[in-house]
Scaffold this active site. Structure first.
Site, PDB file in Angstrom:
ATOM      1  N   LYS A  12       0.771  -1.064  -0.037  1.00  0.00           N
ATOM      2  CA  LYS A  12       0.010  -0.063   0.050  1.00  0.00           C
ATOM      3  C   LYS A  12       0.865   1.094   0.098  1.00  0.00           C
ATOM      4  O   LYS A  12       1.684   1.444   1.018  1.00  0.00           O
ATOM      5  CB  LYS A  12      -0.871   0.057   1.256  1.00  0.00           C
ATOM      6  N   ARG A  51     -17.021   1.596  -2.212  1.00  0.00           N
ATOM      7  CA  ARG A  51     -16.328   0.742  -1.254  1.00  0.00           C
ATOM      8  C   ARG A  51     -16.628  -0.743  -1.612  1.00  0.00           C
ATOM      9  O   ARG A  51     -17.920  -1.279  -1.869  1.00  0.00           O
ATOM     10  CB  ARG A  51     -16.796   1.178   0.242  1.00  0.00           C
TER      11      ARG A  51
END
Length: 282
Positions: free
Chosen positions: A51, A193
């Site tokens: 990430k 999401r």
């Protein structure tokens, strides 16, 4: 369209004054998972990548946009020759340099010298009606055609066990990385999401909106003692820990989104040991 100024840390940044920009059509990760959640996952069904601690950037086929939908004023050479195909990625300089790349990407007038250190790390093709694995193969071919040293694909790994995943997280964290992303390999790209995209870190984080301020006392007299915030679950609480003296003097504005980190939940389901991490400027 006229520029307006924002103070980012100690840097004055000019941004276009655009009202009601539509968010970029991006697929977003669900909340961060913990080690306890891993036992319920079949890790063979996920690709794993680092990430990156950068700025989410969407190439709509004509222009780079932030996650919130605002244009990013990159120098013309940076995107020259890019295809009409939408791309989803991250503007990145290096680990621990979020503040620098955020300031560069939000500047109304691109500084060519500063942009020379920025990379566009691409991880998806939003318009491709295919699985993640198939999109990765198509992305690799596309980036070979672009053939620019500042544009590259984010490495995806296949890890066969929880032990391997935890070892990779420990390695990335020790090297100053933020954490890992797990992407379900058979998932289609869809906006919003998604539980098909997971974050895995050594701590949990989430976002909230600044709704007010608590006055400081003692050495913080005359400054902000804590931010009053509301998270996406509608919970209201304070964020005081993690604020620098500069941020206490010039706090994130009302209505802005901030990221906070925490360690699990209290008995009342509120974030435990919530700590301000950064203002979200993308």
């Amino acid at each position: 369209m006229h520029p307006t100024s924002l103070l980012f840390g100690s840097t004055l940044v000019l941004v276009p004054a655009i009202i009601n920009a539509a968010p970029a059509p991006l697929m977003l990760a669900s909340e961060a998972i913990t080690t306890a959640h891993l036992s319920s996952l079949d890790l063979s069904q996920y690709s794993v990548s680092e990430k990156l601690d950068g700025i989410r950037a969407y190439w709509n086929g004509q222009q780079l946009q932030s996650r919130s939908g605002y244009p990013i004023s990159a120098p013309p050479w940076f995107t020259q020759g890019w295809p009409a195909t939408p791309m989803d990625g991250e503007l990145w300089i290096g680990r621990g340099r979020f503040a620098e790349v955020s300031g560069i990407s939000r500047s109304y007038k691109a500084d060519d010298r500063l942009w020379r250190q920025v990379q566009y790390r691409v991880f998806d093709l939003p318009a491709q009606p295919a699985t993640f694995d198939q999109r990765q193969r198509a992305l690799q071919r596309l980036l070979e055609q672009i053939d620019q040293p500042w544009v590259s694909i984010i490495e995806q790994r296949l890890l066969g066990s929880q032990k391997q995943l935890e070892a990779y997280l420990a390695q990335v964290s020790a090297e100053g990385g933020e954490g890992l992303m797990l992407q379900r390999r058979d998932a289609l790209y869809h906006i919003g999401r998604s539980s098909d995209v997971l974050k895995y870190k050594q701590y949990q984080d989430a976002e909230a909106v600044v709704t007010g301020y608590q006055p400081g006392s003692g050495k913080y007299e005359g400054m902000v003692g804590a931010l009053r915030v509301t998270n996406d679950a509608g919970q209201q609480f304070s964020l005081g820990s993690g604020l620098s003296d500069a941020q206490r003097r010039d706090p994130p504005p009302l209505g802005s989104r901030v990221t906070y980190r925490y360690n699990g939940l209290t008995a009342g389901k509120l974030p435990r040991f919530a700590r301000f991490l950064r203002i979200r400027l993308d």
